[in-house]
Design a protein around this motif. Sequence first.
Motif, PDB file in Angstrom:
ATOM      1  N   GLY A 149      50.085  -6.170   2.006  1.00 41.79           N
ATOM      2  CA  GLY A 149      50.776  -7.610   1.690  1.00 41.79           C
ATOM      3  C   GLY A 149      51.158  -8.418   2.677  1.00 41.79           C
ATOM      4  O   GLY A 149      50.369  -8.487   3.861  1.00 41.79           O
ATOM      5  N   ILE A 150      52.169  -9.254   2.542  1.00 42.73           N
ATOM      6  CA  ILE A 150      52.489 -10.299   3.390  1.00 42.73           C
ATOM      7  C   ILE A 150      53.923  -9.753   4.236  1.00 42.73           C
ATOM      8  O   ILE A 150      54.999  -9.422   3.435  1.00 42.73           O
ATOM      9  N   ALA A 151      53.850  -9.506   5.562  1.00 39.60           N
ATOM     10  CA  ALA A 151      54.969  -8.839   6.116  1.00 39.60           C
ATOM     11  C   ALA A 151      56.214 -10.081   6.304  1.00 39.60           C
ATOM     12  O   ALA A 151      56.144 -11.381   5.980  1.00 39.60           O
ATOM     13  N   ASN A 152      57.238  -9.343   6.117  1.00 41.50           N
ATOM     14  CA  ASN A 152      58.733 -10.176   6.419  1.00 41.50           C
ATOM     15  C   ASN A 152      58.814 -10.742   7.699  1.00 41.50           C
ATOM     16  O   ASN A 152      58.330 -10.215   8.824  1.00 41.50           O
ATOM     17  N   GLU A 153      59.439 -12.062   7.918  1.00 39.28           N
ATOM     18  CA  GLU A 153      59.258 -12.446   9.202  1.00 39.28           C
ATOM     19  C   GLU A 153      60.100 -11.664  10.432  1.00 39.28           C
ATOM     20  O   GLU A 153      59.616 -11.635  11.426  1.00 39.28           O
ATOM     21  N   LYS A 154      61.126 -10.892   9.790  1.00 39.30           N
ATOM     22  CA  LYS A 154      61.713  -9.759  10.862  1.00 39.30           C
ATOM     23  C   LYS A 154      60.837  -8.879  11.169  1.00 39.30           C
ATOM     24  O   LYS A 154      61.103  -8.260  12.545  1.00 39.30           O
ATOM     25  N   GLU A 155      59.725  -8.503  10.538  1.00 38.93           N
ATOM     26  CA  GLU A 155      58.839  -7.499  10.880  1.00 38.93           C
ATOM     27  C   GLU A 155      58.004  -8.037  12.153  1.00 38.93           C
ATOM     28  O   GLU A 155      57.445  -7.259  12.948  1.00 38.93           O
ATOM     29  N   TRP A 156      57.814  -9.299  12.231  1.00 40.69           N
ATOM     30  CA  TRP A 156      57.008  -9.962  13.392  1.00 40.69           C
ATOM     31  C   TRP A 156      57.779  -9.831  14.720  1.00 40.69           C
ATOM     32  O   TRP A 156      57.414  -9.663  15.719  1.00 40.69           O
ATOM     33  N   GLY A 157      59.146 -10.166  14.427  1.00 43.30           N
ATOM     34  CA  GLY A 157      60.074 -10.129  15.700  1.00 43.30           C
ATOM     35  C   GLY A 157      59.516 -11.374  16.740  1.00 43.30           C
ATOM     36  O   GLY A 157      59.327 -11.512  17.864  1.00 43.30           O
ATOM     37  N   ILE A 158      59.383 -12.704  16.048  1.00 45.73           N
ATOM     38  CA  ILE A 158      58.873 -13.745  16.755  1.00 45.73           C
ATOM     39  C   ILE A 158      59.893 -14.314  17.645  1.00 45.73           C
ATOM     40  O   ILE A 158      61.080 -14.707  17.067  1.00 45.73           O
ATOM     41  N   SER A 159      59.808 -14.549  18.984  1.00 51.81           N
ATOM     42  CA  SER A 159      60.921 -15.036  19.858  1.00 51.81           C
ATOM     43  C   SER A 159      60.299 -15.871  20.885  1.00 51.81           C
ATOM     44  O   SER A 159      59.649 -15.484  21.812  1.00 51.81           O
ATOM     45  N   LEU A 160      60.587 -17.184  20.506  1.00 51.74           N
ATOM     46  CA  LEU A 160      59.786 -18.134  21.502  1.00 51.74           C
ATOM     47  C   LEU A 160      60.509 -18.534  22.635  1.00 51.74           C
ATOM     48  O   LEU A 160      61.845 -18.467  22.568  1.00 51.74           O
ATOM     49  N   LEU A 161      60.123 -18.703  23.623  1.00 55.21           N
ATOM     50  CA  LEU A 161      60.631 -19.140  24.874  1.00 55.21           C
ATOM     51  C   LEU A 161      61.189 -20.370  25.095  1.00 55.21           C
ATOM     52  O   LEU A 161      60.371 -21.299  24.393  1.00 55.21           O
ATOM     53  N   ASN A 162      62.374 -20.698  25.542  1.00 57.00           N
ATOM     54  CA  ASN A 162      62.847 -22.165  25.561  1.00 57.00           C
ATOM     55  C   ASN A 162      62.151 -23.162  26.614  1.00 57.00           C
ATOM     56  O   ASN A 162      62.405 -24.252  26.440  1.00 57.00           O
ATOM     57  N   ASP A 163      61.658 -22.505  27.489  1.00 63.43           N
ATOM     58  CA  ASP A 163      60.896 -23.323  28.690  1.00 63.43           C
ATOM     59  C   ASP A 163      59.461 -23.027  28.829  1.00 63.43           C
ATOM     60  O   ASP A 163      59.032 -22.108  28.305  1.00 63.43           O
ATOM     61  N   ILE A 164      58.901 -23.953  29.604  1.00 64.38           N
ATOM     62  CA  ILE A 164      57.496 -23.913  29.832  1.00 64.38           C
ATOM     63  C   ILE A 164      57.429 -22.550  30.839  1.00 64.38           C
ATOM     64  O   ILE A 164      58.024 -22.311  31.924  1.00 64.38           O
ATOM     65  N   VAL A 165      56.359 -21.678  30.430  1.00 62.19           N
ATOM     66  CA  VAL A 165      55.827 -20.558  31.043  1.00 62.19           C
ATOM     67  C   VAL A 165      54.620 -20.468  31.312  1.00 62.19           C
ATOM     68  O   VAL A 165      53.796 -20.708  30.235  1.00 62.19           O
ATOM     69  N   ASN A 166      54.055 -19.910  32.470  1.00 60.83           N
ATOM     70  CA  ASN A 166      52.657 -19.935  32.744  1.00 60.83           C
ATOM     71  C   ASN A 166      52.454 -18.577  33.739  1.00 60.83           C
ATOM     72  O   ASN A 166      52.679 -19.007  34.898  1.00 60.83           O
ATOM     73  N   GLU A 167      52.203 -17.446  33.447  1.00 67.75           N
ATOM     74  CA  GLU A 167      52.479 -16.411  34.315  1.00 67.75           C
ATOM     75  C   GLU A 167      51.308 -15.334  34.043  1.00 67.75           C
ATOM     76  O   GLU A 167      50.928 -15.443  32.912  1.00 67.75           O
ATOM     77  N   SER A 168      50.939 -14.502  34.931  1.00 67.36           N
ATOM     78  CA  SER A 168      50.107 -13.351  34.804  1.00 67.36           C
ATOM     79  C   SER A 168      50.060 -12.294  35.658  1.00 67.36           C
ATOM     80  O   SER A 168      50.908 -12.609  36.913  1.00 67.36           O
ATOM     81  N   GLY A 169      49.579 -11.181  35.575  1.00 67.39           N
ATOM     82  CA  GLY A 169      49.857 -10.065  36.627  1.00 67.39           C
ATOM     83  C   GLY A 169      48.857  -8.951  36.158  1.00 67.39           C
ATOM     84  O   GLY A 169      48.103  -9.071  35.184  1.00 67.39           O
ATOM     85  N   THR A 170      48.738  -7.941  36.940  1.00 66.60           N
ATOM     86  CA  THR A 170      47.715  -6.900  36.883  1.00 66.60           C
ATOM     87  C   THR A 170      48.887  -5.755  37.009  1.00 66.60           C
ATOM     88  O   THR A 170      49.826  -5.455  37.873  1.00 66.60           O
ATOM     89  N   ASN A 171      48.665  -4.690  36.015  1.00 67.77           N
ATOM     90  CA  ASN A 171      49.540  -3.653  35.937  1.00 67.77           C
ATOM     91  C   ASN A 171      48.786  -2.336  36.761  1.00 67.77           C
ATOM     92  O   ASN A 171      47.659  -2.545  37.344  1.00 67.77           O
ATOM     93  N   GLU A 172      49.458  -1.136  37.145  1.00 66.83           N
ATOM     94  CA  GLU A 172      49.152  -0.302  37.927  1.00 66.83           C
ATOM     95  C   GLU A 172      47.515   0.328  37.214  1.00 66.83           C
ATOM     96  O   GLU A 172      46.745   0.892  38.160  1.00 66.83           O
ATOM     97  N   ASP A 173      47.192   0.221  36.251  1.00 59.14           N
ATOM     98  CA  ASP A 173      46.119   0.974  35.534  1.00 59.14           C
ATOM     99  C   ASP A 173      44.804   0.029  35.709  1.00 59.14           C
ATOM    100  O   ASP A 173      43.887   0.148  35.340  1.00 59.14           O
ATOM    101  N   GLY A 174      45.226  -1.350  36.677  1.00 60.89           N
ATOM    102  CA  GLY A 174      44.076  -2.206  36.350  1.00 60.89           C
ATOM    103  C   GLY A 174      44.119  -3.171  35.419  1.00 60.89           C
ATOM    104  O   GLY A 174      43.123  -4.251  35.371  1.00 60.89           O
ATOM    105  N   SER A 175      44.760  -2.904  34.324  1.00 56.71           N
ATOM    106  CA  SER A 175      44.693  -3.831  33.146  1.00 56.71           C
ATOM    107  C   SER A 175      45.339  -5.310  33.427  1.00 56.71           C
ATOM    108  O   SER A 175      46.400  -5.203  34.241  1.00 56.71           O
ATOM    109  N   THR A 176      44.976  -6.363  32.967  1.00 57.99           N
ATOM    110  CA  THR A 176      45.750  -7.716  33.296  1.00 57.99           C
ATOM    111  C   THR A 176      46.444  -8.147  31.975  1.00 57.99           C
ATOM    112  O   THR A 176      46.147  -7.827  30.942  1.00 57.99           O
ATOM    113  N   TRP A 177      47.299  -9.108  32.335  1.00 59.43           N
ATOM    114  CA  TRP A 177      47.895  -9.703  31.322  1.00 59.43           C
ATOM    115  C   TRP A 177      48.372 -10.975  31.616  1.00 59.43           C
ATOM    116  O   TRP A 177      48.320 -11.475  32.882  1.00 59.43           O
TER     117      TRP A 177
END
Length: 453
Positions: A149-177
């Motif tokens: 069905g349709i989830a409740n908004e609390k189940e999504w846990g939407i939390s928006l940032l208040n400021d402009i963000v642009n970041e990226s990185g690489t984890n130890e296993d080589g995966s990127t984000w």
Amino acid sequence: MAASSGGFAAQFDFKLGGGGGRRGVIVGDVCPAERGLGLEVRKRWWWRRRARERDRVGGACRISCCCSDPAGPIRRATGSVKRVEQREEWRFDPKKRPHRARIQASPSTPFASSQSRFVSKQEKKFYPRCTPRNSGPQSRDTPPRRDTGIANEKEWGISLLNDIVNESGTNEDGSTWYRESGEDLGENGYRCRWTRMGGQSHDGSSKWKETWWEKSDWTGFKELGVEKSGRNAEGDSWWETWQETLHQDEWSNLARIERSAQKQAKSGTENAGWYEKWWEKYDAKGWTEKGAHKYGRLNEQSWWEKWGEHYDGRGSVLKWTDKWAETELGTKWGDKWEEKFFVGIGSRQGETWHASPSGDRWSRTWGEEHFGNGKVHKYGKSTTGESWDIVVDEETYYEAEPHYSWADVVGDSSQLLSINPRERPPGIYPNIDFGSSPPPPPDDSSEELPPSQ
């Protein structure tokens, strides 16, 4: 929502007939205390069990948390962050709502289809991930589940940032984000705040992406939404979107809250996939509409299901269901029913049918007329010569009101209602276009999976 990058959790439940089943119970070393044995016997049993476990494990086990390193697993990160707002944790309300039992007075036989399931690696084994400080977003490569069905908004846990963000990185296993956030402005006070995040494995075989947003304008319109998609190394792919809106109805001038969800999953190894679209609409006077359209495929078999509910807020109720299936060889079968009631008076009718590849068709139709005085007229017939036409003394049961209504959806939409629109300058008024005709009903009759996102 963190999960390992492998696996495909989409489920395919094709049921043949109306039979049910129970999960198996594994009975291992049960302490014999329940059987009335003495303390000494229980002590000997406990020490024998402990010795067996020690031999099986091969010594004492040591448990450590990957979060113990305060430096975190991030090797390299790029981008700029003005300020990252601390994420607010949403907790699911454990308080249960009472639900009224649904009674379906239908002589039709259960809908038949076949049964199969492919279970993901994710379901077989799950390794939780700890979240180091100063790390990127965790992998959210979890596929949607069918018939949730349709989830409740609390189940999504939407939390928006208040400021402009642009970041990226690489984890130890080589995966990127990566993680981005921003704000889009438009006419009539329109504003859309959004946060986008995603990542992929070191070889690019597994990917995931998720976007959150909130929208508003000076007409009172507000929207909260999520879209997510992913793919794993086995070629399984999925896509899901969820929306919740508040607006003023053009014709009734009443506040209305609408919620919707679309979900899709495809197997990378089988000719299998499924798609679902769910919607709910509520207004402040009790008008309610709910419905769903579903489609699935597993190798040579496909199935469809559609259902709807409509409450006018003044006692009138309409409900219907239509589901059918077919195989590549040409065999088809289905079942459908409809009921209409108002102040205890109404009707039910339905049909169960089956068609063979050679063109032979069997069907049984049935109907009920409820007069509101304890009398019910029942009638029906089939292609094999069955027929009945009787009047019986029988009480009438139906749901005159939805079990989840305007008051419930308002109580569960606190984040949507708390969206703050842009400040409107003095003397500026919103431009409201009421249109010249009522909006057409949504076209939800697609019988094929939508294209991959």
